[in-house]
Design a protein around this motif. Structure first.
Motif, short mmCIF file in Angstrom:
data_model
loop_
_atom_site.label_atom_id
_atom_site.label_comp_id
_atom_site.label_asym_id
_atom_site.label_seq_id
_atom_site.Cartn_x
_atom_site.Cartn_y
_atom_site.Cartn_z
N UNK A 94 -9.96 22.84 12.25
CA UNK A 94 -10.36 21.69 10.60
C UNK A 94 -9.78 20.69 11.12
N UNK A 95 -10.29 19.76 10.39
CA UNK A 95 -10.42 18.47 10.70
C UNK A 95 -9.28 18.23 9.65
N UNK A 96 -8.11 17.46 9.91
CA UNK A 96 -6.98 16.93 8.73
C UNK A 96 -7.38 16.45 7.27
N UNK A 130 -0.89 15.46 8.42
CA UNK A 130 -0.45 14.25 7.31
C UNK A 130 0.62 13.48 7.66
N UNK A 131 1.91 14.39 8.30
CA UNK A 131 3.38 13.26 8.25
C UNK A 131 3.96 13.64 7.44
N UNK A 132 4.35 14.59 6.24
CA UNK A 132 5.23 15.67 5.52
C UNK A 132 5.59 16.54 5.69
N UNK A 133 7.12 16.39 6.31
CA UNK A 133 7.62 16.93 5.94
C UNK A 133 7.90 18.00 5.91
N UNK A 165 -3.04 12.53 2.02
CA UNK A 165 -4.19 13.35 2.36
C UNK A 165 -4.73 14.08 1.02
N UNK A 166 -5.02 12.57 0.12
CA UNK A 166 -5.21 13.01 -1.23
C UNK A 166 -6.85 12.30 -1.24
N UNK A 169 -11.78 10.47 2.65
CA UNK A 169 -12.42 9.09 3.63
C UNK A 169 -11.66 8.72 4.16
N UNK A 170 -10.82 8.31 3.37
CA UNK A 170 -9.56 7.52 4.55
C UNK A 170 -9.18 7.81 5.66
N UNK A 171 -8.76 9.43 5.53
CA UNK A 171 -8.28 10.53 6.68
C UNK A 171 -9.76 9.88 7.83
N UNK A 172 -10.47 9.97 7.05
CA UNK A 172 -11.83 9.49 8.26
C UNK A 172 -11.84 8.94 9.05
#
Length: 222
Positions: A94-96, A130-133, A165-166, A169-172
């Motif tokens: 999967x993509x993030x 996404x870097x979340x602990x 990760x909300x 589109x920003x992640x892409x």
């Protein structure tokens, strides 16, 4: 301690926790209703139920806060969610930007035995894609001092810790630039409507021009 094997209660606990994980303002019932997509009356009834179980504290029209017991259970849900996201990216292709909704479903169904197997298979990761602990099995969560990229002054140098990760589109958009957790960057201009920064991606300098709403989804080391 009461157990919250109810998926609705788990969603409430995780939402209350997540609201204050990266900023200090407590969540109100109206904001909670908006985040969960339910009627305010439904929030009122559920919060009463959770308060009776000792999971939250709440006064009428006031903020909703997790108790110690509620925090323990919220972190357990967060752990499942973030380990599932990491597993989907690392093992399932999967993509993030694709994992959040899948994890929302699977986090309620996965057994503790399977979760432990996934954690071991992944090498006990400390952060999700996404870097979340990722909380440990006993509820310990490692945090570093951070600030929003949108609030960082010109000249600030830091490492990207977390990207919300909300908004897929920003992640892409960021993925296309090679930007993600662990990338070092320096803010070169914070005065305009857009944030200008230089990032080190795969050993080379990459100039970034980010809208403020995008920069407001990125946390960097303080």
């Amino acid at each position: 301690m009461p157990s919250s094997k109810n998926p609705a209660i788990e969603d409430y606990l995780k939402t209350v926790y997540s609201h204050t994980e990266w900023q200090p303002d407590p969540i109100t019932p109206s904001v909670l209703a908006g985040k969960l997509g339910v009627a305010p009356s439904s929030v009122t009834e559920m919060v009463k139920k959770m308060a009776a179980q000792g999971l939250v504290s709440h006064v009428p029209y006031g903020a909703v806060r997790l108790t110690d017991a509620g925090t323990v259970q919220a972190l357990a849900v967060v752990r499942r969610h973030r380990l599932i996201e990491t597993w989907l990216v690392n093992e399932m292709g999967y993509g993030w930007d694709e994992v959040h909704d899948e994890a929302e479903i699977l986090e309620h169904a996965i057994s503790d035995r399977l979760l432990e197997a996934i954690d071991a298979r992944l090498g006990r990761p400390l952060r999700d894609p996404h870097g979340d602990p990722i909380p440990s099995a006993d509820g310990v969560l490692a945090r570093e001092p951070s600030l929003l990229l949108a609030e960082a002054p010109a000249g600030h140098t830091g490492t990207i810790l977390r990207i919300s990760d909300r908004d897929p589109e920003v992640l892409r958009e960021l993925d296309e630039s090679g930007v993600g957790p662990g990338i070092e960057l320096e803010v070169t201009d914070a005065s305009a409507a857009r944030i200008l920064a230089t990032a080190r991606v795969a050993g080379r300098a990459v100039d970034l021009e980010l809208a403020r709403e995008v920069a407001a989804a990125i946390w960097v080391t303080a």
